[in-house]
Motif scaffolding. Sequence first.
Motif, PDB file in Angstrom:
ATOM      1  N   ILE A  97      -3.810   0.307   1.651  1.00 51.47           N
ATOM      2  CA  ILE A  97      -4.596   0.793   3.053  1.00 51.47           C
ATOM      3  C   ILE A  97      -3.484   0.696   4.057  1.00 51.47           C
ATOM      4  O   ILE A  97      -3.019  -0.302   4.299  1.00 51.47           O
ATOM      5  CB  ILE A  97      -5.682  -0.222   2.961  1.00 51.47           C
ATOM      6  CG1 ILE A  97      -6.413  -0.466   1.997  1.00 51.47           C
ATOM      7  CG2 ILE A  97      -6.521   0.057   4.324  1.00 51.47           C
ATOM      8  CD1 ILE A  97      -7.420  -1.589   2.136  1.00 51.47           C
ATOM      9  N   ARG A  98      -3.653   1.888   4.816  1.00 53.77           N
ATOM     10  CA  ARG A  98      -2.865   2.063   6.067  1.00 53.77           C
ATOM     11  C   ARG A  98      -3.511   1.302   7.131  1.00 53.77           C
ATOM     12  O   ARG A  98      -4.362   1.397   7.333  1.00 53.77           O
ATOM     13  CB  ARG A  98      -2.521   3.539   6.521  1.00 53.77           C
ATOM     14  CG  ARG A  98      -1.792   4.235   5.553  1.00 53.77           C
ATOM     15  CD  ARG A  98      -1.672   5.731   5.806  1.00 53.77           C
ATOM     16  NE  ARG A  98      -1.164   5.641   7.174  1.00 53.77           N
ATOM     17  CZ  ARG A  98       0.253   5.904   7.236  1.00 53.77           C
ATOM     18  NH1 ARG A  98       0.916   6.216   6.256  1.00 53.77           N
ATOM     19  NH2 ARG A  98       0.922   6.026   8.646  1.00 53.77           N
ATOM     20  N   LEU A  99      -2.418   0.495   7.852  1.00 60.21           N
ATOM     21  CA  LEU A  99      -2.890  -0.290   9.086  1.00 60.21           C
ATOM     22  C   LEU A  99      -1.692  -0.059  10.050  1.00 60.21           C
ATOM     23  O   LEU A  99      -0.640  -0.885   9.949  1.00 60.21           O
ATOM     24  CB  LEU A  99      -3.249  -1.630   8.589  1.00 60.21           C
ATOM     25  CG  LEU A  99      -3.847  -2.821   9.782  1.00 60.21           C
ATOM     26  CD1 LEU A  99      -5.267  -2.153  10.145  1.00 60.21           C
ATOM     27  CD2 LEU A  99      -3.884  -3.921   9.178  1.00 60.21           C
ATOM     28  N   ALA A 100      -2.000   0.216  10.972  1.00 56.66           N
ATOM     29  CA  ALA A 100      -1.167   0.241  12.245  1.00 56.66           C
ATOM     30  C   ALA A 100      -0.989  -0.885  13.001  1.00 56.66           C
ATOM     31  O   ALA A 100      -1.915  -1.806  12.794  1.00 56.66           O
ATOM     32  CB  ALA A 100      -1.816   1.355  13.423  1.00 56.66           C
ATOM     33  N   LEU A 101       0.360  -1.223  13.267  1.00 58.23           N
ATOM     34  CA  LEU A 101       0.850  -2.424  14.098  1.00 58.23           C
ATOM     35  C   LEU A 101      -0.147  -2.739  15.104  1.00 58.23           C
ATOM     36  O   LEU A 101      -0.532  -4.107  15.659  1.00 58.23           O
ATOM     37  CB  LEU A 101       2.290  -2.438  14.117  1.00 58.23           C
ATOM     38  CG  LEU A 101       3.071  -2.425  13.137  1.00 58.23           C
ATOM     39  CD1 LEU A 101       4.633  -2.470  13.501  1.00 58.23           C
ATOM     40  CD2 LEU A 101       2.809  -3.677  12.124  1.00 58.23           C
ATOM     41  N   LYS A 102      -0.516  -1.772  15.924  1.00 53.36           N
ATOM     42  CA  LYS A 102      -1.385  -1.845  17.327  1.00 53.36           C
ATOM     43  C   LYS A 102      -2.773  -2.412  16.846  1.00 53.36           C
ATOM     44  O   LYS A 102      -3.207  -3.087  17.731  1.00 53.36           O
ATOM     45  CB  LYS A 102      -1.425  -0.682  17.936  1.00 53.36           C
ATOM     46  CG  LYS A 102      -2.142   0.498  17.232  1.00 53.36           C
ATOM     47  CD  LYS A 102      -1.909   1.746  18.178  1.00 53.36           C
ATOM     48  CE  LYS A 102      -2.921   2.865  17.611  1.00 53.36           C
ATOM     49  NZ  LYS A 102      -4.325   2.507  17.419  1.00 53.36           N
ATOM     50  N   PHE A 135      -2.725  -3.997   2.008  1.00 47.95           N
ATOM     51  CA  PHE A 135      -2.152  -3.301   3.485  1.00 47.95           C
ATOM     52  C   PHE A 135      -0.971  -3.108   3.740  1.00 47.95           C
ATOM     53  O   PHE A 135      -0.109  -3.811   3.187  1.00 47.95           O
ATOM     54  CB  PHE A 135      -2.447  -4.221   4.771  1.00 47.95           C
ATOM     55  CG  PHE A 135      -4.108  -4.644   4.862  1.00 47.95           C
ATOM     56  CD1 PHE A 135      -5.048  -3.591   5.300  1.00 47.95           C
ATOM     57  CD2 PHE A 135      -4.537  -5.953   4.497  1.00 47.95           C
ATOM     58  CE1 PHE A 135      -6.376  -4.060   5.374  1.00 47.95           C
ATOM     59  CE2 PHE A 135      -5.967  -6.198   4.484  1.00 47.95           C
ATOM     60  CZ  PHE A 135      -6.936  -5.417   5.145  1.00 47.95           C
ATOM     61  N   GLN A 136      -0.669  -1.753   4.040  1.00 43.93           N
ATOM     62  CA  GLN A 136       0.469  -1.147   4.377  1.00 43.93           C
ATOM     63  C   GLN A 136       0.628  -0.904   5.744  1.00 43.93           C
ATOM     64  O   GLN A 136       0.186  -0.128   6.365  1.00 43.93           O
ATOM     65  CB  GLN A 136       0.735   0.419   3.692  1.00 43.93           C
ATOM     66  CG  GLN A 136       2.047   0.825   3.813  1.00 43.93           C
ATOM     67  CD  GLN A 136       2.026   2.427   3.188  1.00 43.93           C
ATOM     68  OE1 GLN A 136       1.201   2.802   2.797  1.00 43.93           O
ATOM     69  NE2 GLN A 136       3.295   2.829   3.174  1.00 43.93           N
ATOM     70  N   PHE A 137       1.442  -1.746   6.217  1.00 45.87           N
ATOM     71  CA  PHE A 137       1.578  -1.919   7.935  1.00 45.87           C
ATOM     72  C   PHE A 137       2.624  -0.574   8.163  1.00 45.87           C
ATOM     73  O   PHE A 137       3.815  -0.575   7.741  1.00 45.87           O
ATOM     74  CB  PHE A 137       2.393  -3.205   8.266  1.00 45.87           C
ATOM     75  CG  PHE A 137       1.356  -4.345   7.971  1.00 45.87           C
ATOM     76  CD1 PHE A 137       0.338  -4.511   8.836  1.00 45.87           C
ATOM     77  CD2 PHE A 137       1.735  -5.135   7.039  1.00 45.87           C
ATOM     78  CE1 PHE A 137      -0.412  -5.401   8.524  1.00 45.87           C
ATOM     79  CE2 PHE A 137       0.651  -6.151   6.534  1.00 45.87           C
ATOM     80  CZ  PHE A 137      -0.183  -6.601   7.440  1.00 45.87           C
ATOM     81  N   THR A 138       2.111   0.289   9.219  1.00 42.00           N
ATOM     82  CA  THR A 138       2.733   1.358   9.460  1.00 42.00           C
ATOM     83  C   THR A 138       2.794   1.405  10.850  1.00 42.00           C
ATOM     84  O   THR A 138       2.146   0.654  11.706  1.00 42.00           O
ATOM     85  CB  THR A 138       1.964   2.575   9.032  1.00 42.00           C
ATOM     86  OG1 THR A 138       0.565   2.688   9.473  1.00 42.00           O
ATOM     87  CG2 THR A 138       1.885   2.558   7.582  1.00 42.00           C
ATOM     88  N   ALA A 139       3.603   2.354  11.601  1.00 38.23           N
ATOM     89  CA  ALA A 139       3.740   2.715  12.841  1.00 38.23           C
ATOM     90  C   ALA A 139       2.600   3.403  13.442  1.00 38.23           C
ATOM     91  O   ALA A 139       2.232   3.178  14.532  1.00 38.23           O
ATOM     92  CB  ALA A 139       5.132   3.374  13.283  1.00 38.23           C
ATOM     93  N   MET A 140       2.120   4.712  12.776  1.00 35.07           N
ATOM     94  CA  MET A 140       1.142   5.162  13.135  1.00 35.07           C
ATOM     95  C   MET A 140      -0.175   4.995  12.204  1.00 35.07           C
ATOM     96  O   MET A 140       0.019   4.797  11.067  1.00 35.07           O
ATOM     97  CB  MET A 140       1.556   6.793  13.204  1.00 35.07           C
ATOM     98  CG  MET A 140       2.936   7.044  14.076  1.00 35.07           C
ATOM     99  SD  MET A 140       2.362   6.667  15.769  1.00 35.07           S
ATOM    100  CE  MET A 140       1.257   7.751  16.202  1.00 35.07           C
ATOM    101  N   LEU A 143      -0.945   9.482   8.844  1.00 30.51           N
ATOM    102  CA  LEU A 143       0.361   9.939   8.333  1.00 30.51           C
ATOM    103  C   LEU A 143       0.704  11.314   9.012  1.00 30.51           C
ATOM    104  O   LEU A 143       0.084  12.078   8.971  1.00 30.51           O
ATOM    105  CB  LEU A 143       0.269  10.352   6.838  1.00 30.51           C
ATOM    106  CG  LEU A 143       1.474  10.609   6.158  1.00 30.51           C
ATOM    107  CD1 LEU A 143       2.603   9.546   5.797  1.00 30.51           C
ATOM    108  CD2 LEU A 143       1.280  10.983   4.560  1.00 30.51           C
ATOM    109  N   LEU A 144       2.040  11.324   9.358  1.00 27.84           N
ATOM    110  CA  LEU A 144       2.706  12.259  10.118  1.00 27.84           C
ATOM    111  C   LEU A 144       3.498  13.347   9.118  1.00 27.84           C
ATOM    112  O   LEU A 144       4.329  12.784   8.399  1.00 27.84           O
ATOM    113  CB  LEU A 144       3.640  11.994  11.254  1.00 27.84           C
ATOM    114  CG  LEU A 144       2.886  11.238  12.289  1.00 27.84           C
ATOM    115  CD1 LEU A 144       3.973  10.634  13.390  1.00 27.84           C
ATOM    116  CD2 LEU A 144       1.799  11.745  13.287  1.00 27.84           C
ATOM    117  N   ALA A 145       3.410  14.616   9.311  1.00 27.67           N
ATOM    118  CA  ALA A 145       3.935  15.563   8.432  1.00 27.67           C
ATOM    119  C   ALA A 145       4.373  16.695   9.097  1.00 27.67           C
ATOM    120  O   ALA A 145       4.013  16.801  10.430  1.00 27.67           O
ATOM    121  CB  ALA A 145       2.992  15.924   7.329  1.00 27.67           C
TER     122      ALA A 145
END
Length: 350
Positions: A97-102, A135-140, A143-145
């Motif tokens: 699960i994508r989860l942004a740090l903010k 949880f997968q901690f990401t910057a955004m 997903l940016l492509a």
Amino acid sequence: MDFCRKQVKTDCEELLSRFQKTDSVRFEVFSKIWREMKFSEIFYGTTKPEERPFSRLVLDVASSFFLPPFSFQIRVGGLYLLYSLYHCQTTSPSEQIRLALKDWEDVEKFERDAVDAQHFDVVYILRKLMCCKAFQFTAMPSLLAYKKKRKVEVAAMREEFMERASRPQELINVELLEELSNVHELYEKMKTTVCETSPAADRSVNLIRKNLVPQLRSTVMNFYTWQKRKEPIDEAEDSGEGTSSRQESSQRAGLLASIKSKAYGQAAEISKSRRHRQVEVDFTSNEAGPNNEPRLSRIIRPSLKSRTNESVYISGDLQKEATTSTHIHRLVTLDSDQEEKPKTYKRFKW
């Protein structure tokens, strides 16, 4: 896979709306609705190449309900939805699960609120996901492509899922009211002592607002009760206001039509490259009917040569000299009778 995002979101909203009607945050109630809707079958029918992209899409849609600005109950339902979808997916290894740090601060605040309210099943589910490293901690958050659309269509959120504005109730609490009443009494006493010493300042006593704290408390309570019983407008009220709204819309349409006719009645500004052409407005099309808008018709004048031939008249010997070629004309022009000589090519000798 983006073509089925709307359908997945509709299914998730239907599940959460049923969970919201129960007025409960228990996982037992959510699991009962989950089994009734057979929501685990959402992953059925996908082929091997489509399993992972579809799982990522479903988790991204469900994770949006776990974050603000949704209400606490909807966020709890979003957490339960993420937990159930994470364990029901068919991919191996499981998609995270994508989860942004903010957004992590909002998750921590959500956990503290659940602990304070003693919703231990919510805390258990959240910590279970953390232990499973779901949880997968990401910057955004998304997903940016490369070559991806910059302007993504933002879908409208359902108003019944949104958290009601409770900022006045949070600011005006019991401690604040007590402190405000003490300060107000002290200020009033100081005003009266000043007025006793100087009789010219009697008017300043009127600036004190009496019963300030009770009025403030009653205002906040009235706002809270109004917020509770706020309901959508009845159909009867809509039908009563329909005639007036129609009249306003017809008047506005007539005004827009008149402005448009005036705008089209004026000739448009001509660019510099086309200023030699004369643009005139043709009003004959407006006589056919009121719905026909006036159109612009271009009148092209004859060329300079034709206008010169019509205006200038040559007679006598001048006419003959004009029709026959002069000496200078013969010098500068090529002789048409002279045939071109064929080109000769030299033969190469070995």
